[in-house]
Scaffold this active site. Structure first.
Site, PDB file in Angstrom:
ATOM      1  N   CYS A   2       0.828  -1.218   0.000  1.00  0.00           N
ATOM      2  CA  CYS A   2       0.000   0.000   0.000  1.00  0.00           C
ATOM      3  C   CYS A   2       0.857   1.262   0.000  1.00  0.00           C
ATOM      4  O   CYS A   2       2.003   1.260   0.378  1.00  0.00           O
ATOM      5  CB  CYS A   2      -0.883   0.013   1.244  1.00  0.00           C
ATOM      6  SG  CYS A   2      -1.895  -1.438   1.429  1.00  0.00           S
ATOM      7  N   ARG A  27       4.424   1.163  -6.155  1.00  0.00           N
ATOM      8  CA  ARG A  27       4.409   0.188  -5.048  1.00  0.00           C
ATOM      9  C   ARG A  27       3.433  -0.953  -5.309  1.00  0.00           C
ATOM     10  O   ARG A  27       3.450  -1.960  -4.614  1.00  0.00           O
ATOM     11  CB  ARG A  27       4.072   0.881  -3.730  1.00  0.00           C
ATOM     12  CG  ARG A  27       5.088   1.940  -3.323  1.00  0.00           C
ATOM     13  CD  ARG A  27       4.538   2.869  -2.249  1.00  0.00           C
ATOM     14  NE  ARG A  27       4.326   2.208  -0.986  1.00  0.00           N
ATOM     15  CZ  ARG A  27       5.255   2.139  -0.016  1.00  0.00           C
ATOM     16  NH1 ARG A  27       6.435   2.688  -0.225  1.00  0.00           N
ATOM     17  NH2 ARG A  27       5.007   1.534   1.119  1.00  0.00           N
ATOM     18  N   TRP A  76      -3.080  -2.359  -1.679  1.00  0.00           N
ATOM     19  CA  TRP A  76      -2.697  -3.663  -2.256  1.00  0.00           C
ATOM     20  C   TRP A  76      -3.365  -4.682  -1.356  1.00  0.00           C
ATOM     21  O   TRP A  76      -2.976  -4.857  -0.193  1.00  0.00           O
ATOM     22  CB  TRP A  76      -1.168  -3.795  -2.230  1.00  0.00           C
ATOM     23  CG  TRP A  76      -0.621  -4.981  -2.933  1.00  0.00           C
ATOM     24  CD1 TRP A  76      -0.719  -5.265  -4.265  1.00  0.00           C
ATOM     25  CD2 TRP A  76       0.120  -6.061  -2.346  1.00  0.00           C
ATOM     26  NE1 TRP A  76      -0.071  -6.438  -4.549  1.00  0.00           N
ATOM     27  CE2 TRP A  76       0.444  -6.960  -3.400  1.00  0.00           C
ATOM     28  CE3 TRP A  76       0.529  -6.357  -1.076  1.00  0.00           C
ATOM     29  CZ2 TRP A  76       1.168  -8.124  -3.189  1.00  0.00           C
ATOM     30  CZ3 TRP A  76       1.256  -7.513  -0.860  1.00  0.00           C
ATOM     31  CH2 TRP A  76       1.566  -8.384  -1.910  1.00  0.00           C
ATOM     32  N   ASN A 102      -1.097   0.591   6.009  1.00  0.00           N
ATOM     33  CA  ASN A 102      -0.252  -0.350   5.268  1.00  0.00           C
ATOM     34  C   ASN A 102       0.242  -1.360   6.286  1.00  0.00           C
ATOM     35  O   ASN A 102       0.852  -1.010   7.283  1.00  0.00           O
ATOM     36  CB  ASN A 102       0.937   0.382   4.628  1.00  0.00           C
ATOM     37  CG  ASN A 102       1.840  -0.574   3.857  1.00  0.00           C
ATOM     38  OD1 ASN A 102       1.398  -1.646   3.435  1.00  0.00           O
ATOM     39  ND2 ASN A 102       3.098  -0.224   3.683  1.00  0.00           N
ATOM     40  N   GLY A 103      -0.076  -2.645   6.040  1.00  0.00           N
ATOM     41  CA  GLY A 103       0.349  -3.702   6.963  1.00  0.00           C
ATOM     42  C   GLY A 103      -0.785  -4.677   7.192  1.00  0.00           C
ATOM     43  O   GLY A 103      -1.769  -4.704   6.452  1.00  0.00           O
ATOM     44  N   GLU A 482      18.274 -14.952 -11.700  1.00  0.00           N
ATOM     45  CA  GLU A 482      17.758 -13.580 -11.843  1.00  0.00           C
ATOM     46  C   GLU A 482      17.130 -13.393 -13.219  1.00  0.00           C
ATOM     47  O   GLU A 482      16.071 -12.768 -13.339  1.00  0.00           O
ATOM     48  CB  GLU A 482      18.878 -12.574 -11.601  1.00  0.00           C
ATOM     49  CG  GLU A 482      18.452 -11.127 -11.722  1.00  0.00           C
ATOM     50  CD  GLU A 482      17.311 -10.737 -10.785  1.00  0.00           C
ATOM     51  OE1 GLU A 482      16.993 -11.512  -9.869  1.00  0.00           O
ATOM     52  OE2 GLU A 482      16.703  -9.680 -11.017  1.00  0.00           O
ATOM     53  N   LYS A 486      13.198 -12.194 -13.679  1.00  0.00           N
ATOM     54  CA  LYS A 486      12.857 -11.005 -14.465  1.00  0.00           C
ATOM     55  C   LYS A 486      11.814 -11.351 -15.517  1.00  0.00           C
ATOM     56  O   LYS A 486      10.816 -10.662 -15.690  1.00  0.00           O
ATOM     57  CB  LYS A 486      14.107 -10.430 -15.147  1.00  0.00           C
ATOM     58  CG  LYS A 486      15.043  -9.716 -14.221  1.00  0.00           C
ATOM     59  CD  LYS A 486      14.647  -8.302 -13.893  1.00  0.00           C
ATOM     60  CE  LYS A 486      13.943  -8.064 -12.609  1.00  0.00           C
ATOM     61  NZ  LYS A 486      14.345  -8.608 -11.369  1.00  0.00           N
ATOM     62  N   GLU A 489       8.356 -12.299 -13.811  1.00  0.00           N
ATOM     63  CA  GLU A 489       7.573 -11.295 -13.067  1.00  0.00           C
ATOM     64  C   GLU A 489       7.008 -10.201 -13.968  1.00  0.00           C
ATOM     65  O   GLU A 489       6.031  -9.552 -13.602  1.00  0.00           O
ATOM     66  CB  GLU A 489       8.362 -10.704 -11.911  1.00  0.00           C
ATOM     67  CG  GLU A 489       9.572  -9.888 -12.267  1.00  0.00           C
ATOM     68  CD  GLU A 489      10.232  -9.315 -11.011  1.00  0.00           C
ATOM     69  OE1 GLU A 489       9.548  -9.001 -10.042  1.00  0.00           O
ATOM     70  OE2 GLU A 489      11.466  -9.180 -11.025  1.00  0.00           O
ATOM     71  N   HIS A 505      18.800 -34.971 -14.402  1.00  0.00           N
ATOM     72  CA  HIS A 505      18.197 -35.623 -13.227  1.00  0.00           C
ATOM     73  C   HIS A 505      16.686 -35.392 -13.172  1.00  0.00           C
ATOM     74  O   HIS A 505      16.096 -35.353 -12.105  1.00  0.00           O
ATOM     75  CB  HIS A 505      18.882 -35.121 -11.953  1.00  0.00           C
ATOM     76  CG  HIS A 505      20.330 -35.452 -11.912  1.00  0.00           C
ATOM     77  ND1 HIS A 505      20.816 -36.717 -11.687  1.00  0.00           N
ATOM     78  CD2 HIS A 505      21.413 -34.683 -12.159  1.00  0.00           C
ATOM     79  CE1 HIS A 505      22.141 -36.721 -11.763  1.00  0.00           C
ATOM     80  NE2 HIS A 505      22.530 -35.497 -12.037  1.00  0.00           N
ATOM     81  N   LYS A 605       6.378  -3.340  -4.992  1.00  0.00           N
ATOM     82  CA  LYS A 605       7.796  -2.989  -5.040  1.00  0.00           C
ATOM     83  C   LYS A 605       8.511  -3.456  -3.780  1.00  0.00           C
ATOM     84  O   LYS A 605       9.645  -3.892  -3.825  1.00  0.00           O
ATOM     85  CB  LYS A 605       7.975  -1.476  -5.182  1.00  0.00           C
ATOM     86  CG  LYS A 605       9.425  -1.033  -5.268  1.00  0.00           C
ATOM     87  CD  LYS A 605      10.147  -1.677  -6.439  1.00  0.00           C
ATOM     88  CE  LYS A 605      11.604  -1.313  -6.495  1.00  0.00           C
ATOM     89  NZ  LYS A 605      12.326  -2.093  -7.543  1.00  0.00           N
TER      90      LYS A 605
HETATM   91  C1  AGP Z   1      12.660  -8.274  -7.979  1.00  0.00           C
HETATM   92  O1  AGP Z   1      12.507  -7.832  -9.330  1.00  0.00           O
HETATM   93  C2  AGP Z   1      11.340  -8.296  -7.245  1.00  0.00           C
HETATM   94  N1  AGP Z   1      10.712  -7.044  -7.314  1.00  0.00           N
HETATM   95  C3  AGP Z   1      11.467  -8.891  -5.861  1.00  0.00           C
HETATM   96  O2  AGP Z   1      11.939 -10.214  -6.002  1.00  0.00           O
HETATM   97  C4  AGP Z   1      12.409  -8.165  -4.866  1.00  0.00           C
HETATM   98  O3  AGP Z   1      13.753  -8.367  -5.258  1.00  0.00           O
HETATM   99  C5  AGP Z   1      12.196  -8.791  -3.485  1.00  0.00           C
HETATM  100  O4  AGP Z   1      10.865  -8.543  -3.096  1.00  0.00           O
HETATM  101  C6  AGP Z   1      13.143  -8.238  -2.424  1.00  0.00           C
HETATM  102  O5  AGP Z   1      12.932  -6.863  -2.276  1.00  0.00           O
HETATM  103  P1  AGP Z   1      14.010  -6.009  -1.430  1.00  0.00           P
HETATM  104  O6  AGP Z   1      15.310  -6.115  -2.164  1.00  0.00           O
HETATM  105  O7  AGP Z   1      13.459  -4.621  -1.396  1.00  0.00           O
HETATM  106  O8  AGP Z   1      14.095  -6.634  -0.069  1.00  0.00           O
END
Ligand code: AGP
Length: 610
Positions: A2, A27, A76, A102-103, A482, A486, A489, A505, A605
């Site tokens: 949020c 966010r 969110w 938020n939480g 990674e 990418k 997501e 395997h 985010k």
């Molecule tokens: C990465 O592209 C994602 N947005 C997500 O995996 C992110 O790296 C993860 O949530 C960790 O976030 P942080 O580095 O702010 O702790």
């Protein structure tokens, strides 16, 4: 996650709040709302499911809702599906008290049942409405007292913005485990989830700590501790440019932030390399401490965790010390072997990821020393660490991290070199060679970016695949993790990263005609072995995109369908170059699939809820 923004001052609040919420869109959210107080209309709440534009249109950009004090929120969803009624602000039964949050309130059911037994009717499925109703239950004319009583009853994580129609000359803020900042101005004050929302108006901010409560009027901001004792807060001056949090002519923040990687990398390493020597000034770790550690534990989530996987390969090879890398969400519940001789390296772009924050606290409780690598200055993880090294990536707005990932890698290299020097595990010649290569990385990144159209071309060939395998050995496997994330997501294509030797395997059973495999072979010590894996998958019909260094390009091109080449560099630094084409590939594939690149579905985010 949020977004919260509150404003109290002398300007019309609604346009300011909408502008702040627009800067928090990155966010991730599914609904938005405003609560604004004016003498003629009282406390007016407007909220709706959907994008911020839906809300802005409802209030004609803020022109139809008046008042100089108010709260804004982008939600969110956690408790209660995205809907108008579940949007924030949530309001008490009388309509006098509005709350944005938020939480997660973990004991909201018990409190809701208590209030319902008192005859209080609820209209939403949210945990936040429980807070609004409980505030009204305790309210006897002193809103701060009511807030204090509520905070003593609820459990969980929260950043609150609260407004009460009986005392519209103030806003109240409170936080525990979810970030909340205050913005200071002449004749106005802000509360917000992060600096991005307020930097257009003020650069003077402070970061609320857990348990603190703030009362904001137009002319004063007072912060109290949990016992309602006023406390002095250190103000911070935010020095990055507003433009850094704007697209600057790019179609997406992600595109802008990929293009910023050379600069971000340079900004992160340059202040820490003096005459060819790595200097980590504010790192209070010496050789004596390092000699006595039993383990380095790297703790993180998502892409930050992937940096940790790269770090394990690099640090164990260079330091000859045990390095364990773990997912923060797993670390907390596996009775980890941590002692006072353990160094925990906590990696987080936002510095607010709840799993990482909680794991860090657990590691500290078990005796570990905490070194954090963080991008957001003043964030919770940064403030609770024994040592923090900041990545100078600047604000990263796109949900999919790129430049923050690259600058985290940069700090891993610097930490590895510094620790190796302190432990005496690196020859001076090797040290000098790596440092010299490190300084060339930004230029080599620029070479790759100058040829980004080649990656765009490959994306145009392969964007219609519905599953992709990233295979690599050693550090290439770590980079593949990674690259796979990418792609997943932002393009929503299912993909997996595999240690290439692991394929036979089980997973190779999935390889069939037309399966797309991205083969990473920049770790040239294992190039031949990786290429034999390429032959294995090709013989089963796979289409293969190969990724390697220029010196191996001709050899790779004999076998793969498409070859992506990056400039040669020191083996330790290869991840910083290999990751760029993988980020670009994911970006262009998502673009061609019409995905919402900066705000992918279901993602935030920073994940500040478990
Ligand atoms: C990465 O592209 C994602 N947005 C997500 O995996 C992110 O790296 C993860 O949530 C960790 O976030 P942080 O580095 O702010 O702790």
């Amino acid at each position: 996650m949020c977004g919260i923004v509150g404003y109290i001052g002398r300007e019309e609040a609604a346009p300011v709040l909408l502008d702040g919420l627009a800067r928090l869109e990155y966010r991730g959210y599914d609904s938005a709302g405003l609560a604004v107080f004016s003498q003629q209309d009282g406390l007016k709440v407007v909220k709706a499911k959907g994008r911020l534009k839906v809300l802005a249109d409802m209030v004609q950009g803020g022109r139809t809702i008046h008042g100089t004090v108010g709260l804004g929120h982008t939600r969110w969803a956690t408790h209660g599906e995205p809907s108008d009624v579940n949007s924030h602000p949530q309001v008490s039964a009388s309509g006098r008290i509005a709350v944005v949050h938020n939480g997660i309130i973990e004991n909201y059911v018990e409190i809701k049942e208590f209030l319902q037994a008192k005859g209080i009717k609820f209209v939403s499925q949210t945990d936040t409405e429980v807070v609004a109703q409980l505030l009204e239950y305790y309210y006897e004319g002193d809103i701060l007292d009511a807030v204090s009583k509520v905070l003593s009853r609820i459990q969980g994580a929260y950043a609150f913005g609260i407004i009460c129609a009986d005392c519209p000359d103030r806003l109240i803020a409170a936080r525990k485990d979810s970030p909340l900042i205050l913005g200071y101005g002449e004749g106005f004050h802000f509360l917000a989830s992060d600096v991005t929302a307020v930097i257009k108006y003020t650069r003077e901010v402070c970061y609320l700590e857990d348990g603190e409560i703030a009362v904001l009027t137009a002319d004063k901001a007072t912060v109290y501790d949990a016992y309602l004792q006023p406390i002095e807060k250190e103000k911070h001056h935010v020095d990055w440019e507003v433009s850094a949090a704007e697209k600057g002519g790019y179609e997406h923040f992600m595109a802008k932030e990929i293009m910023e990687e050379p600069k971000a990398f340079r900004d992160t390493i340059s202040p820490r390399i003096h005459n060819g020597h790595v200097v980590l000034d504010n790192l209070n770790i010496d050789g004596a401490y390092l000699e006595q550690i039993d383990k380095i534990y790297i703790i993180a989530c998502g892409s930050s965790y992937h940096v940790g996987v790269v770090a394990k390969y690099i640090m164990e090879k260079t330091l000859r010390r045990p390095v364990e890398v773990t997912l923060a969400s797993e670390f907390r519940y596996c009775q980890p072997l941590v002692t006072q001789h353990t160094l925990a390296i906590v990696i987080s772009q936002s510095g607010e990821t709840i799993d990482t924050l909680a794991a860090m606290r657990e590691a500290r409780r078990l005796g570990a020393r905490i070194l954090s690598i963080v991008n957001v200055v003043g964030s919770s993880i940064a403030r609770e660490s024994d040592d923090v090294l900041y990545t100078w990536a600047g604000p990263e707005i796109a949900v999919a991290t790129t430049k923050a990932y690259s600058t985290q890698l940069a700090l891993i290299y610097l930490i590895t070199l510094r620790f190796a020097e302190l432990l005496g595990t690196i020859e001076q010649g090797e040290y000098d060679k790596i440092v010299a290569e490190l300084l060339l990385i930004p230029t080599k990144m620029e070479q790759i970016l100058n040829n980004k159209e080649a990656i765009q071309y490959f994306a145009s060939i392969y964007f219609n695949h519905d599953s992709v395998f990233f295979i690599g050995r050693n550090i290439d496997y770590a980079i593949g993790l990674e690259g796979s994330l990418k792609l997943k997501e932002i393009s929503y294509i299912h993909s997996e990263a595999y240690a290439a030797g692991e394929l036979k395997h089980g997973t190779i059973s999935l390889i069939e005609d037309g399966t797309l495999v991205v083969a990473l072979a920049s770790h040239t010590a294992l190039f031949e072995k990786l290429m034999s894996n390429v032959v294995e998958v090709k013989s089963r019909g796979a289409d293969v995109i190969g990724l390697t260094v220029e010196s191996k390009g001709d050899e790779m091109k004999k076998t793969v369908d498409s070859a992506i080449l990056v400039p040669d560099t020191h083996p330790m630094l290869v991840p910083s170059l290999d990751v760029i084409p993988l980020q670009l590939f994911a970006y262009y594939v998502a673009l061609m699939r019409g995905c919402d690149i900066d705000k992918p579905r279901n993602l935030a985010k920073s994940v500040t809820v478990e």
